[in-house]
Design a protein around this motif. Sequence first.
Motif, mmCIF file in Angstrom:
data_model
loop_
_atom_site.group_PDB
_atom_site.id
_atom_site.type_symbol
_atom_site.label_atom_id
_atom_site.label_comp_id
_atom_site.label_asym_id
_atom_site.label_seq_id
_atom_site.Cartn_x
_atom_site.Cartn_y
_atom_site.Cartn_z
ATOM 1 N N LEU A 104 5.225 -4.512 -0.842
ATOM 2 C CA LEU A 104 6.138 -3.417 -1.725
ATOM 3 C C LEU A 104 6.966 -4.126 -2.390
ATOM 4 C CD1 LEU A 104 6.700 -1.057 1.493
ATOM 5 C CD2 LEU A 104 5.506 -0.516 -0.502
ATOM 6 N N ALA A 105 7.543 -5.371 -1.882
ATOM 7 C CA ALA A 105 8.590 -6.167 -2.869
ATOM 8 C C ALA A 105 8.106 -6.138 -4.410
ATOM 9 C CB ALA A 105 8.742 -7.305 -2.136
ATOM 10 N N PRO A 106 7.020 -6.705 -4.606
ATOM 11 C CA PRO A 106 7.019 -6.966 -6.144
ATOM 12 C C PRO A 106 6.647 -5.636 -6.881
ATOM 13 C CG PRO A 106 4.794 -7.838 -4.905
ATOM 14 C CD PRO A 106 5.987 -7.232 -3.852
ATOM 15 N N ARG A 107 6.572 -4.545 -6.196
ATOM 16 C CA ARG A 107 6.264 -3.232 -6.847
ATOM 17 C C ARG A 107 7.721 -2.290 -7.206
ATOM 18 N NH1 ARG A 107 1.988 -5.029 -4.781
ATOM 19 N NH2 ARG A 107 -0.007 -4.784 -5.798
ATOM 20 N N ALA A 108 8.789 -2.696 -6.417
ATOM 21 C CA ALA A 108 9.950 -2.106 -6.434
ATOM 22 C C ALA A 108 10.378 -1.531 -7.845
ATOM 23 C CB ALA A 108 11.011 -2.798 -5.993
ATOM 24 N N GLY A 109 10.539 -0.244 -7.763
ATOM 25 C CA GLY A 109 10.989 0.509 -8.893
ATOM 26 C C GLY A 109 10.019 0.855 -9.841
ATOM 27 N N ARG A 110 8.583 0.604 -9.399
ATOM 28 C CA ARG A 110 7.574 1.041 -10.382
ATOM 29 C C ARG A 110 6.990 2.450 -10.251
ATOM 30 N NH1 ARG A 110 3.100 -3.860 -10.188
ATOM 31 N NH2 ARG A 110 4.665 -5.346 -10.559
ATOM 32 N N MET A 111 7.254 3.204 -9.377
ATOM 33 C CA MET A 111 7.147 4.528 -8.677
ATOM 34 C C MET A 111 5.492 4.915 -8.886
ATOM 35 S SD MET A 111 10.270 6.904 -10.364
ATOM 36 C CE MET A 111 10.232 6.261 -12.066
ATOM 37 N N GLU A 112 4.831 4.165 -8.171
ATOM 38 C CA GLU A 112 3.487 4.292 -8.230
ATOM 39 C C GLU A 112 2.771 5.229 -7.231
ATOM 40 O OE1 GLU A 112 1.859 0.636 -7.295
ATOM 41 O OE2 GLU A 112 3.102 -0.559 -8.398
ATOM 42 N N PHE A 113 3.499 5.925 -6.351
ATOM 43 C CA PHE A 113 2.814 6.657 -5.303
ATOM 44 C C PHE A 113 3.236 7.978 -5.224
ATOM 45 C CE2 PHE A 113 2.227 2.422 -3.676
ATOM 46 C CZ PHE A 113 0.793 2.390 -3.837
ATOM 47 N N ASP A 114 2.561 8.992 -5.210
ATOM 48 C CA ASP A 114 2.954 10.373 -4.895
ATOM 49 C C ASP A 114 3.289 10.552 -3.451
ATOM 50 O OD1 ASP A 114 2.643 11.550 -7.612
ATOM 51 O OD2 ASP A 114 0.437 10.783 -7.083
ATOM 52 N N TYR A 115 2.435 10.103 -2.492
ATOM 53 C CA TYR A 115 2.664 10.346 -1.209
ATOM 54 C C TYR A 115 2.477 8.998 -0.435
ATOM 55 C CZ TYR A 115 2.787 15.492 -1.503
ATOM 56 O OH TYR A 115 3.101 16.704 -2.006
ATOM 57 N N ALA A 116 3.246 8.900 0.444
ATOM 58 C CA ALA A 116 3.088 7.689 1.621
ATOM 59 C C ALA A 116 3.032 8.065 2.804
ATOM 60 C CB ALA A 116 4.439 6.765 1.148
ATOM 61 N N PHE A 117 2.079 7.597 3.487
ATOM 62 C CA PHE A 117 2.204 7.803 5.192
ATOM 63 C C PHE A 117 2.319 6.337 5.964
ATOM 64 C CE2 PHE A 117 -1.312 10.478 3.226
ATOM 65 C CZ PHE A 117 -0.809 11.569 3.776
ATOM 66 N N LEU A 118 3.513 6.768 6.792
ATOM 67 C CA LEU A 118 4.037 5.548 7.397
ATOM 68 C C LEU A 118 3.960 5.880 8.912
ATOM 69 C CD1 LEU A 118 5.166 5.448 4.775
ATOM 70 C CD2 LEU A 118 6.984 4.340 5.756
ATOM 71 N N ASP A 119 3.066 4.962 9.525
ATOM 72 C CA ASP A 119 2.992 5.057 11.064
ATOM 73 C C ASP A 119 2.877 3.662 11.484
ATOM 74 O OD1 ASP A 119 2.488 6.019 13.556
ATOM 75 O OD2 ASP A 119 0.387 6.634 13.277
ATOM 76 N N PRO A 120 4.059 2.859 11.612
ATOM 77 C CA PRO A 120 4.254 1.450 11.878
ATOM 78 C C PRO A 120 4.056 1.415 13.672
ATOM 79 C CG PRO A 120 6.365 2.338 11.505
ATOM 80 C CD PRO A 120 5.330 3.267 11.143
ATOM 81 N N PRO A 121 3.858 0.155 14.212
ATOM 82 C CA PRO A 121 4.266 0.220 15.549
ATOM 83 C C PRO A 121 5.343 0.763 16.184
ATOM 84 C CG PRO A 121 3.120 -1.870 14.688
ATOM 85 C CD PRO A 121 3.616 -0.895 13.557
ATOM 86 N N TYR A 122 5.493 1.377 17.141
ATOM 87 C CA TYR A 122 6.649 1.939 17.613
ATOM 88 C C TYR A 122 7.579 0.962 18.316
ATOM 89 C CZ TYR A 122 4.418 6.527 17.322
ATOM 90 O OH TYR A 122 3.818 7.667 16.971
ATOM 91 N N GLY A 123 8.908 1.293 18.309
ATOM 92 C CA GLY A 123 9.949 0.834 18.953
ATOM 93 C C GLY A 123 10.379 -0.672 18.410
ATOM 94 N N LYS A 124 9.989 -1.099 17.132
ATOM 95 C CA LYS A 124 10.287 -2.514 16.677
ATOM 96 C C LYS A 124 11.113 -2.320 15.440
ATOM 97 C CE LYS A 124 6.000 -4.262 18.322
ATOM 98 N NZ LYS A 124 4.611 -5.080 18.391
#
Length: 192
Positions: A104-124
């Motif tokens: 994500l870091a090099p893409r900051a501010g580019r507004m590339e995506f319409d939807y993002a799904f996030l399901d990372p490991p829990y509790g971290k």
Amino acid sequence: MRVITGTARGRRLTTLEGNDVRPTTDRVKEAIFSVIQFDIEGRRILDLFAGSGQMGIEALSRGASEAVFVDSSHDSIAVVRENLRTCGLNGAAVVVQGDAHAYLAPRAGRMEFDYAFLDPPYGKGILQSVLPAVASVMKPGGAIICESPVHEELPDSVGAYAMNRQYRYGKIKVTFYRVPEEGEDSDRGDDE
């Protein structure tokens, strides 16, 4: 685990085995897509912490134009590639093995995506730490959709995005973030 509807409807998806793997249940996936079903066609999707890739694959099956799958696990990436082949969706997919922040870091501010799904490991604390970076690559009309344990606290807003809806399914919580329209109130519904 299967594709619910669209061009790959009914196709079985492979998933990894083990205690660290927690695929989204068909019930939760169906609930998420019932909220966005009329706005997915032609959209660009980010499936971050992709696991088996089932969320991005479901979006592609329903007409999304492209899905980017990101996961740090070599084994997960192999499963994503296998599931894309099984569903015949390789042509609309970009698969990236790597850390979410590094992607994500090099893409900051580019507004590339319409939807993002996030399901990372829990509790971290991963979800809370990555949300600002995800918000920086989102188009204003889209949504960030997070899956987390019910007890996990999430911020009310991140960047221009505000918590819009929140649903509970047993021990799982699904949170939608959107850019609020003027005068819009958030709808924090609770299911089951």
